[in-house]
Enzyme design. Structure first.
Site, PDB file in Angstrom:
ATOM      1  N   SER A  14       0.833  -1.213   0.000  1.00  0.00           N
ATOM      2  CA  SER A  14       0.000   0.000   0.000  1.00  0.00           C
ATOM      3  C   SER A  14       0.866   1.261   0.000  1.00  0.00           C
ATOM      4  O   SER A  14       1.880   1.340   0.691  1.00  0.00           O
ATOM      5  CB  SER A  14      -0.892   0.003   1.242  1.00  0.00           C
ATOM      6  OG  SER A  14      -1.492   1.274   1.380  1.00  0.00           O
ATOM      7  N   SER A  16      -0.477   4.105   0.949  1.00  0.00           N
ATOM      8  CA  SER A  16      -1.120   5.040   1.878  1.00  0.00           C
ATOM      9  C   SER A  16      -0.167   5.573   2.950  1.00  0.00           C
ATOM     10  O   SER A  16      -0.199   6.776   3.239  1.00  0.00           O
ATOM     11  CB  SER A  16      -2.345   4.383   2.518  1.00  0.00           C
ATOM     12  OG  SER A  16      -3.340   4.211   1.531  1.00  0.00           O
ATOM     13  N   LYS A  65     -13.784  -3.379   2.869  1.00  0.00           N
ATOM     14  CA  LYS A  65     -14.609  -2.160   2.819  1.00  0.00           C
ATOM     15  C   LYS A  65     -16.090  -2.427   3.124  1.00  0.00           C
ATOM     16  O   LYS A  65     -16.742  -1.619   3.774  1.00  0.00           O
ATOM     17  CB  LYS A  65     -14.507  -1.499   1.438  1.00  0.00           C
ATOM     18  CG  LYS A  65     -13.154  -0.860   1.154  1.00  0.00           C
ATOM     19  CD  LYS A  65     -13.190  -0.156  -0.198  1.00  0.00           C
ATOM     20  CE  LYS A  65     -11.795   0.219  -0.651  1.00  0.00           C
ATOM     21  NZ  LYS A  65     -11.799   1.018  -1.872  1.00  0.00           N
ATOM     22  N   ASN A  86     -14.283   3.324   3.333  1.00  0.00           N
ATOM     23  CA  ASN A  86     -12.826   3.271   3.166  1.00  0.00           C
ATOM     24  C   ASN A  86     -12.100   4.163   4.168  1.00  0.00           C
ATOM     25  O   ASN A  86     -10.871   4.172   4.219  1.00  0.00           O
ATOM     26  CB  ASN A  86     -12.423   3.656   1.730  1.00  0.00           C
ATOM     27  CG  ASN A  86     -12.372   5.158   1.526  1.00  0.00           C
ATOM     28  OD1 ASN A  86     -13.099   5.907   2.172  1.00  0.00           O
ATOM     29  ND2 ASN A  86     -11.516   5.615   0.631  1.00  0.00           N
ATOM     30  N   ASP A 102     -13.672   7.472  -1.883  1.00  0.00           N
ATOM     31  CA  ASP A 102     -13.186   6.999  -3.191  1.00  0.00           C
ATOM     32  C   ASP A 102     -13.782   7.786  -4.359  1.00  0.00           C
ATOM     33  O   ASP A 102     -13.065   8.216  -5.266  1.00  0.00           O
ATOM     34  CB  ASP A 102     -13.508   5.515  -3.376  1.00  0.00           C
ATOM     35  CG  ASP A 102     -12.593   4.618  -2.547  1.00  0.00           C
ATOM     36  OD1 ASP A 102     -11.447   5.024  -2.286  1.00  0.00           O
ATOM     37  OD2 ASP A 102     -13.034   3.521  -2.168  1.00  0.00           O
ATOM     38  N   GLY A 128     -19.096  -3.347 -10.034  1.00  0.00           N
ATOM     39  CA  GLY A 128     -18.712  -3.858  -8.719  1.00  0.00           C
ATOM     40  C   GLY A 128     -18.643  -2.728  -7.704  1.00  0.00           C
ATOM     41  O   GLY A 128     -19.236  -1.656  -7.891  1.00  0.00           O
ATOM     42  N   GLY A 129     -17.899  -2.963  -6.631  1.00  0.00           N
ATOM     43  CA  GLY A 129     -17.798  -1.982  -5.553  1.00  0.00           C
ATOM     44  C   GLY A 129     -17.204  -0.659  -6.015  1.00  0.00           C
ATOM     45  O   GLY A 129     -17.640   0.407  -5.566  1.00  0.00           O
ATOM     46  N   TYR A 215      -3.779   1.265 -11.689  1.00  0.00           N
ATOM     47  CA  TYR A 215      -2.543   1.933 -12.064  1.00  0.00           C
ATOM     48  C   TYR A 215      -1.390   0.946 -11.932  1.00  0.00           C
ATOM     49  O   TYR A 215      -1.538  -0.118 -11.335  1.00  0.00           O
ATOM     50  CB  TYR A 215      -2.282   3.176 -11.193  1.00  0.00           C
ATOM     51  CG  TYR A 215      -2.120   2.845  -9.724  1.00  0.00           C
ATOM     52  CD1 TYR A 215      -3.212   2.878  -8.875  1.00  0.00           C
ATOM     53  CD2 TYR A 215      -0.889   2.479  -9.205  1.00  0.00           C
ATOM     54  CE1 TYR A 215      -3.081   2.563  -7.540  1.00  0.00           C
ATOM     55  CE2 TYR A 215      -0.748   2.161  -7.859  1.00  0.00           C
ATOM     56  CZ  TYR A 215      -1.848   2.199  -7.041  1.00  0.00           C
ATOM     57  OH  TYR A 215      -1.713   1.871  -5.721  1.00  0.00           O
TER      58      TYR A 215
HETATM   59  P1  ATR Z   1     -14.360  -3.856  -7.308  1.00  0.00           P
HETATM   60  O1  ATR Z   1     -14.807  -3.788  -5.875  1.00  0.00           O
HETATM   61  O2  ATR Z   1     -12.916  -3.498  -7.526  1.00  0.00           O
HETATM   62  O3  ATR Z   1     -15.271  -3.124  -8.237  1.00  0.00           O
HETATM   63  P2  ATR Z   1     -15.628  -6.334  -7.925  1.00  0.00           P
HETATM   64  O4  ATR Z   1     -16.782  -5.971  -7.074  1.00  0.00           O
HETATM   65  O5  ATR Z   1     -15.070  -7.729  -7.873  1.00  0.00           O
HETATM   66  O6  ATR Z   1     -14.382  -5.403  -7.675  1.00  0.00           O
HETATM   67  O7  ATR Z   1     -16.033  -5.989  -9.440  1.00  0.00           O
HETATM   68  C1  ATR Z   1     -15.179  -6.231 -10.493  1.00  0.00           C
HETATM   69  C2  ATR Z   1     -15.834  -5.693 -11.750  1.00  0.00           C
HETATM   70  O8  ATR Z   1     -14.951  -5.934 -12.864  1.00  0.00           O
HETATM   71  C3  ATR Z   1     -17.128  -6.390 -12.110  1.00  0.00           C
HETATM   72  O9  ATR Z   1     -17.988  -5.442 -12.716  1.00  0.00           O
HETATM   73  C4  ATR Z   1     -16.688  -7.449 -13.120  1.00  0.00           C
HETATM   74  O10 ATR Z   1     -17.685  -7.867 -14.009  1.00  0.00           O
HETATM   75  P3  ATR Z   1     -18.741  -9.005 -13.569  1.00  0.00           P
HETATM   76  O11 ATR Z   1     -19.769  -8.316 -12.731  1.00  0.00           O
HETATM   77  O12 ATR Z   1     -19.292  -9.516 -14.840  1.00  0.00           O
HETATM   78  O13 ATR Z   1     -17.952 -10.037 -12.802  1.00  0.00           O
HETATM   79  C5  ATR Z   1     -15.640  -6.671 -13.867  1.00  0.00           C
HETATM   80  N1  ATR Z   1     -14.667  -7.537 -14.551  1.00  0.00           N
HETATM   81  C6  ATR Z   1     -13.696  -8.307 -14.013  1.00  0.00           C
HETATM   82  N2  ATR Z   1     -12.956  -8.917 -14.957  1.00  0.00           N
HETATM   83  C7  ATR Z   1     -13.483  -8.518 -16.163  1.00  0.00           C
HETATM   84  C8  ATR Z   1     -13.170  -8.799 -17.518  1.00  0.00           C
HETATM   85  N3  ATR Z   1     -12.174  -9.609 -17.854  1.00  0.00           N
HETATM   86  N4  ATR Z   1     -13.913  -8.199 -18.482  1.00  0.00           N
HETATM   87  C9  ATR Z   1     -14.933  -7.368 -18.153  1.00  0.00           C
HETATM   88  N5  ATR Z   1     -15.276  -7.062 -16.886  1.00  0.00           N
HETATM   89  C10 ATR Z   1     -14.564  -7.638 -15.894  1.00  0.00           C
END
Ligand code: ATR
Length: 273
Positions: A14, A16, A65, A86, A102, A128-129, A215
């Site tokens: 991290s 941070s 989180k 967070n 965030d 996702g999150g 990044y």
């Molecule tokens: P975070 O909290 O970082 O958002 P997450 O909740 O696991 O992590 O969500 C990951 C996101 O990346 C999801 O929207 C996932 O799509 P799915 O809902 O279909 O799983 C997306 N994602 C991960 N790998 C991907 C890929 N190879 N192509 C397109 N979307 C991807």
């Protein structure tokens, strides 16, 4: 000395502590900032122990989180909306306040790059999150349209339904997307596996702004791909990392640190410049 730290797993890499130590020096605040990597099922206990032993505040990162959201005494409106915490602050009254910086960090970084959000057409990849945390702050900037596209379309639909009271947000499948978009934000974790979200190259044009929340020391897979297809303005998530930290520091200390110099030092530390 006032103690802060970041909880995560893994958290050893991290940035941070580096960022907050520079903020503290810059604003002449006396504090120390460390790392904690509890086992995944021991986070609640570790959090309690930290505050019982005099901790003043902490950051929380992956995978804690959502759990932090359930462990605090009180949630800020933006944490409630994000469904995740967070940043935690122990108030003078002994209340554990959960916040989420965030999305504010993302918007601050976009603005620092000169990206206009008002009246723009924004495409948000992922549901996702990370996407959830970004939605309310992005909609507060009054874009003309915000489209969410996700590999699993139902998740994008659910998010759009949850946030449609805040602005013009819809869900579309990757195949349905029709440009032109002014800004594409990649919140997916695809880059972590060296993969790309299945976006049609025709959606990329020279005047589009591309933002990847990920990044690295070199361009992310998504940024390289967008550059190959003609995008001139590309940004990675390092600035968002510094801006969300600045927002957390402000919540804790009531003083806002400057971010430009810290971002430069972080890039030097990572070997990017
Ligand atoms: P975070 O909290 O970082 O958002 P997450 O909740 O696991 O992590 O969500 C990951 C996101 O990346 C999801 O929207 C996932 O799509 P799915 O809902 O279909 O799983 C997306 N994602 C991960 N790998 C991907 C890929 N190879 N192509 C397109 N979307 C991807």
């Amino acid at each position: 000395m006032d103690r802060y730290l970041v909880f995560g797993h893994p958290v050893r890499h991290s940035k941070s502590p580096f960022i907050h130590t520079l903020f503290a020096r810059q604003t002449q605040q006396e504090l120390e900032y460390g790392l904690a990597e509890p086992a995944v099922d021991e986070f609640a206990q570790a959090l309690r122990t930290f505050f019982d032993q005099g901790g003043k505040g902490c950051n929380v990162t992956v995978p804690f989180k959502e759990q932090a959201f359930t462990l605090v005494d009180c949630l800020s409106p933006r944490a409630k909306r994000a469904g995740a915490v967070n940043t935690i602050k122990l108030t003078d009254d002994g209340v554990l306040l959960g916040d989420n910086t965030d999305g504010a960090g993302l918007v601050a970084d976009l603005k620092s790059h000169g990206v206009t959000l008002a009246d723009s057409r924004i495409l948000l990849l992922g549901a996702g999150g990370a996407a959830r945390g970004a939605l309310a702050p992005l909609l507060a900037e009054l874009p003309s349209e915000l489209v969410i596209a996700n590999r699993t379309h139902t998740k994008a639909q659910q998010l759009a339904a949850e946030f449609c009271d805040l602005g013009p947000v819809t869900a579309q499948t990757y195949e349905q997307l029709a440009g032109p978009f002014d800004l594409v934000i990649n919140s997916t974790s695809a880059s972590l596996q060296g993969e790309l979200p299945p976006l049609a190259p025709a959606l990329i044009h020279t005047d589009i702004a591309i933002y990847d929340m990920m990044y690295g020391a070199s361009d992310t897979a998504f940024i390289s791909w967008a550059k190959q297809h003609g995008a001139r303005q590309t940004m990675d998530g390092l600035g968002m990392l510094v801006e969300q930290a600045a927002e957390a520091f402000t919540v804790w200390r009531g003083i806002r640190p400057g971010t430009k110099q810290v971002l430069r030092e972080l890039k030097r530390n990572l070997g990017v410049i």
